[in-house]
Structures are given as C-alpha cells and as structure tokens.
Write a protein that holds these residues in place. Structure first.
Motif, PDB file in Angstrom:
ATOM      1  N   ASP A   6      12.210 -13.716  12.637  1.00 50.43           N
ATOM      2  CA  ASP A   6      13.310 -14.130  13.505  1.00 50.43           C
ATOM      3  C   ASP A   6      12.775 -14.893  14.710  1.00 50.43           C
ATOM      4  O   ASP A   6      11.733 -14.550  15.266  1.00 50.43           O
ATOM      5  N   HIS A   7      13.489 -15.930  15.090  1.00 51.27           N
ATOM      6  CA  HIS A   7      13.231 -16.743  16.282  1.00 51.27           C
ATOM      7  C   HIS A   7      11.972 -17.599  16.186  1.00 51.27           C
ATOM      8  O   HIS A   7      11.483 -18.087  17.192  1.00 51.27           O
ATOM      9  N   ILE A   8      11.409 -17.786  14.986  1.00 55.08           N
ATOM     10  CA  ILE A   8      10.283 -18.708  14.816  1.00 55.08           C
ATOM     11  C   ILE A   8      10.858 -20.085  14.503  1.00 55.08           C
ATOM     12  O   ILE A   8      11.682 -20.234  13.602  1.00 55.08           O
ATOM     13  N   VAL A   9      10.434 -21.084  15.281  1.00 55.01           N
ATOM     14  CA  VAL A   9      10.908 -22.453  15.077  1.00 55.01           C
ATOM     15  C   VAL A   9       9.708 -23.359  14.843  1.00 55.01           C
ATOM     16  O   VAL A   9       8.601 -23.089  15.309  1.00 55.01           O
ATOM     17  N   VAL A  10       9.934 -24.434  14.099  1.00 57.92           N
ATOM     18  CA  VAL A  10       8.899 -25.437  13.877  1.00 57.92           C
ATOM     19  C   VAL A  10       8.941 -26.376  15.076  1.00 57.92           C
ATOM     20  O   VAL A  10       9.949 -27.018  15.344  1.00 57.92           O
ATOM     21  N   ASP A  11       7.835 -26.427  15.803  1.00 53.53           N
ATOM     22  CA  ASP A  11       7.767 -27.175  17.055  1.00 53.53           C
ATOM     23  C   ASP A  11       7.294 -28.607  16.847  1.00 53.53           C
ATOM     24  O   ASP A  11       7.453 -29.444  17.717  1.00 53.53           O
ATOM     25  N   GLY A  12       6.698 -28.903  15.697  1.00 57.75           N
ATOM     26  CA  GLY A  12       6.239 -30.262  15.430  1.00 57.75           C
ATOM     27  C   GLY A  12       5.333 -30.285  14.209  1.00 57.75           C
ATOM     28  O   GLY A  12       4.889 -29.245  13.724  1.00 57.75           O
ATOM     29  N   ALA A  13       5.073 -31.487  13.711  1.00 56.67           N
ATOM     30  CA  ALA A  13       4.213 -31.660  12.544  1.00 56.67           C
ATOM     31  C   ALA A  13       3.434 -32.954  12.688  1.00 56.67           C
ATOM     32  O   ALA A  13       3.950 -33.938  13.219  1.00 56.67           O
ATOM     33  N   ASN A  14       2.176 -32.927  12.234  1.00 60.98           N
ATOM     34  CA  ASN A  14       1.414 -34.169  12.186  1.00 60.98           C
ATOM     35  C   ASN A  14       0.518 -34.166  10.953  1.00 60.98           C
ATOM     36  O   ASN A  14       0.193 -33.116  10.414  1.00 60.98           O
ATOM     37  N   LEU A  15       0.173 -35.347  10.514  1.00 59.55           N
ATOM     38  CA  LEU A  15      -0.652 -35.536   9.324  1.00 59.55           C
ATOM     39  C   LEU A  15      -1.830 -36.402   9.725  1.00 59.55           C
ATOM     40  O   LEU A  15      -1.663 -37.531  10.184  1.00 59.55           O
ATOM     41  N   GLU A  16      -3.040 -35.820   9.590  1.00 56.19           N
ATOM     42  CA  GLU A  16      -4.234 -36.557   9.971  1.00 56.19           C
ATOM     43  C   GLU A  16      -5.389 -36.143   9.067  1.00 56.19           C
ATOM     44  O   GLU A  16      -5.621 -34.947   8.868  1.00 56.19           O
TER      45      GLU A  16
ATOM     46  N   VAL B 228      -0.227 -22.105  13.967  1.00 53.66           N
ATOM     47  CA  VAL B 228      -0.421 -23.407  13.341  1.00 53.66           C
ATOM     48  C   VAL B 228      -0.620 -23.169  11.845  1.00 53.66           C
ATOM     49  O   VAL B 228      -1.471 -22.378  11.438  1.00 53.66           O
ATOM     50  N   LEU B 229       0.209 -23.840  11.050  1.00 54.28           N
ATOM     51  CA  LEU B 229       0.082 -23.822   9.596  1.00 54.28           C
ATOM     52  C   LEU B 229      -0.578 -25.139   9.205  1.00 54.28           C
ATOM     53  O   LEU B 229      -0.055 -26.212   9.524  1.00 54.28           O
TER      54      LEU B 229
ATOM     55  N   GLU C  56      -2.916 -19.905  11.357  1.00 54.67           N
ATOM     56  CA  GLU C  56      -3.747 -19.534  12.497  1.00 54.67           C
ATOM     57  C   GLU C  56      -2.864 -19.149  13.674  1.00 54.67           C
ATOM     58  O   GLU C  56      -1.900 -19.844  13.991  1.00 54.67           O
ATOM     59  N   LYS C  57      -3.190 -18.049  14.310  1.00 54.40           N
ATOM     60  CA  LYS C  57      -2.492 -17.638  15.529  1.00 54.40           C
ATOM     61  C   LYS C  57      -3.256 -18.243  16.695  1.00 54.40           C
ATOM     62  O   LYS C  57      -4.421 -17.927  16.906  1.00 54.40           O
ATOM     63  N   VAL C  58      -2.596 -19.121  17.448  1.00 53.03           N
ATOM     64  CA  VAL C  58      -3.273 -19.836  18.530  1.00 53.03           C
ATOM     65  C   VAL C  58      -2.820 -19.380  19.915  1.00 53.03           C
ATOM     66  O   VAL C  58      -3.342 -19.847  20.914  1.00 53.03           O
ATOM     67  N   GLY C  59      -1.875 -18.480  19.983  1.00 50.26           N
ATOM     68  CA  GLY C  59      -1.391 -17.961  21.261  1.00 50.26           C
ATOM     69  C   GLY C  59      -0.567 -16.721  21.008  1.00 50.26           C
ATOM     70  O   GLY C  59      -0.404 -16.280  19.863  1.00 50.26           O
ATOM     71  N   GLU C  60      -0.038 -16.148  22.087  1.00 50.88           N
ATOM     72  CA  GLU C  60       0.763 -14.930  21.954  1.00 50.88           C
ATOM     73  C   GLU C  60       1.950 -15.140  21.018  1.00 50.88           C
ATOM     74  O   GLU C  60       2.245 -14.291  20.196  1.00 50.88           O
ATOM     75  N   ASP C  61       2.621 -16.288  21.134  1.00 47.22           N
ATOM     76  CA  ASP C  61       3.791 -16.581  20.315  1.00 47.22           C
ATOM     77  C   ASP C  61       3.679 -17.925  19.617  1.00 47.22           C
ATOM     78  O   ASP C  61       4.687 -18.567  19.325  1.00 47.22           O
TER      79      ASP C  61
ATOM     80  N   LEU D   9       1.496 -27.942  11.043  1.00 46.47           N
ATOM     81  CA  LEU D   9       2.817 -27.593  11.555  1.00 46.47           C
ATOM     82  C   LEU D   9       2.634 -26.614  12.693  1.00 46.47           C
ATOM     83  O   LEU D   9       1.986 -25.573  12.529  1.00 46.47           O
ATOM     84  N   ALA D  10       3.195 -26.935  13.856  1.00 44.71           N
ATOM     85  CA  ALA D  10       3.158 -26.036  15.005  1.00 44.71           C
ATOM     86  C   ALA D  10       4.402 -25.162  14.956  1.00 44.71           C
ATOM     87  O   ALA D  10       5.519 -25.667  14.842  1.00 44.71           O
ATOM     88  N   LEU D  11       4.193 -23.861  15.009  1.00 50.04           N
ATOM     89  CA  LEU D  11       5.302 -22.909  14.978  1.00 50.04           C
ATOM     90  C   LEU D  11       5.261 -22.080  16.259  1.00 50.04           C
ATOM     91  O   LEU D  11       4.184 -21.756  16.755  1.00 50.04           O
ATOM     92  N   LYS D  12       6.449 -21.736  16.747  1.00 53.05           N
ATOM     93  CA  LYS D  12       6.523 -20.998  17.999  1.00 53.05           C
ATOM     94  C   LYS D  12       7.666 -20.000  17.935  1.00 53.05           C
ATOM     95  O   LYS D  12       8.714 -20.287  17.378  1.00 53.05           O
ATOM     96  N   ARG D  13       7.432 -18.833  18.527  1.00 55.26           N
ATOM     97  CA  ARG D  13       8.496 -17.831  18.639  1.00 55.26           C
ATOM     98  C   ARG D  13       9.263 -18.134  19.926  1.00 55.26           C
ATOM     99  O   ARG D  13       8.710 -18.143  21.007  1.00 55.26           O
ATOM    100  N   VAL D  14      10.557 -18.401  19.776  1.00 56.84           N
ATOM    101  CA  VAL D  14      11.428 -18.692  20.918  1.00 56.84           C
ATOM    102  C   VAL D  14      12.551 -17.663  20.913  1.00 56.84           C
ATOM    103  O   VAL D  14      13.494 -17.768  20.134  1.00 56.84           O
ATOM    104  N   VAL D  15      12.417 -16.663  21.775  1.00 60.60           N
ATOM    105  CA  VAL D  15      13.416 -15.603  21.851  1.00 60.60           C
ATOM    106  C   VAL D  15      14.499 -16.037  22.836  1.00 60.60           C
ATOM    107  O   VAL D  15      14.192 -16.412  23.970  1.00 60.60           O
TER     108      VAL D  15
END
Length: 159
Positions: free
Chosen positions: A104-114, A49-50, A41-46, A120-126
C-alpha cells in the motif's frame, strides 16, 4: 508439493482476502526462467530501486503500468533485422512481462533506461490522513461543537 492452503488461517480472519489473493498470485506467477533478471534495492527508509536487465530494448519497446498495487513491466521484442545472419545469438530479444506486487502507498516515482538497464524508482507515500498525528493537551474543559455550529462547554450533570 508446492501448494499452501491458507483456508484454516483465513476462516477466522476478516478483511484479509486481499492478502490471500496476493499470496496466491505470487505463488502462481513464479517464472521458472527468470527473464529478464532484476534486482530490488532499498535505497532509503521509504525508497526502492527496481533494476531490470533489458539489453536490446529501447524506450519505445517497454511498457510500465502500475494499477491496483501491481506493477507490470512488459517488453515487446524489437523488429528483427533483415539480412543479418547470426552464428550465435546469446542476447535474448524475446517479449516478456513481469509483475510485481506493491505494498500500500508505493508509487512509481520515475523510470530511466541506460546501458541496457531499466531502473524504476519506487517510493512509499503515505497520505497525511493516515499518518499519526500528535494531539496537544490543553488545560481546562474541552470545547464541543454542537449541530448549530456554535461551540459550547459540556454541561455539568446534576448529581
């Protein structure tokens, strides 16, 4: 026929070998069973969420690794309960491994299990060095630093 030949396109392209590898990996790693199911899911410009449905797996049963623009999510099946007898077992508890190609420049910002869902939160960090920057225009002649470290205006050429 499921084979695509990118050789004609890549003969005249330089530096696209990583793209060719990514396409070949994506083609070769198609999982016909689709286990476990997931959403992207795309939740913002960059931001993305997987979400993966991993019912029956706990935090200690999951391994998440991001390396070389590939995100790998693996689950080790929890230990079978001794003495239990199932009449029907519809909740899959088998081990799995899913790979996702990251841009390129996509990083895993965090993960939770519920509630059996791994998010998994993913974010583009240029990096700042790769972002476009605005160059201000100053009046007058440009100042050029010479090798001695002193600034001087360019010398006018004799005509």
């Amino acid at each position: 026929m499921n084979t695509l030949d990118f050789a004609p396109l890549l003969r005249t392209a330089i530096g696209f070998d990583r793209l060719a590898r990514t396409l070949e990996t994506a083609r070769a790693s198609q999982d016909p069973q689709g286990y476990p199911p997931y959403n992207i899911e795309k939740v913002g410009e960059d931001s993305y969420v997987l979400t993966m449905a991993v019912a029956g797996f706990g935090p200690d049963d999951l391994e998440i690794v991001a390396r070389d623009n590939v995100l790998t999510v693996a689950g080790r099946a929890p230990q079978a309960d001794e003495g239990r007898s199932f009449l029907h077992r519809g909740i899959a508890g088998r081990a799995f491994e899913r790979r996702f190609a990251l841009a390129d420049h996509i990083v895993v910002d965090g993960a939770n299990l519920e509630h059996g869902l791994l998010q998994l939160a993913l974010k583009r960090v240029v990096p700042e060095a790769l972002k476009p920057r605005r160059i201000p225009v100053q009046p007058g002649r440009p100042v050029i630093a010479n090798e001695g470290g002193q600034d001087q205006a360019p010398q006018a050429q004799a005509a």
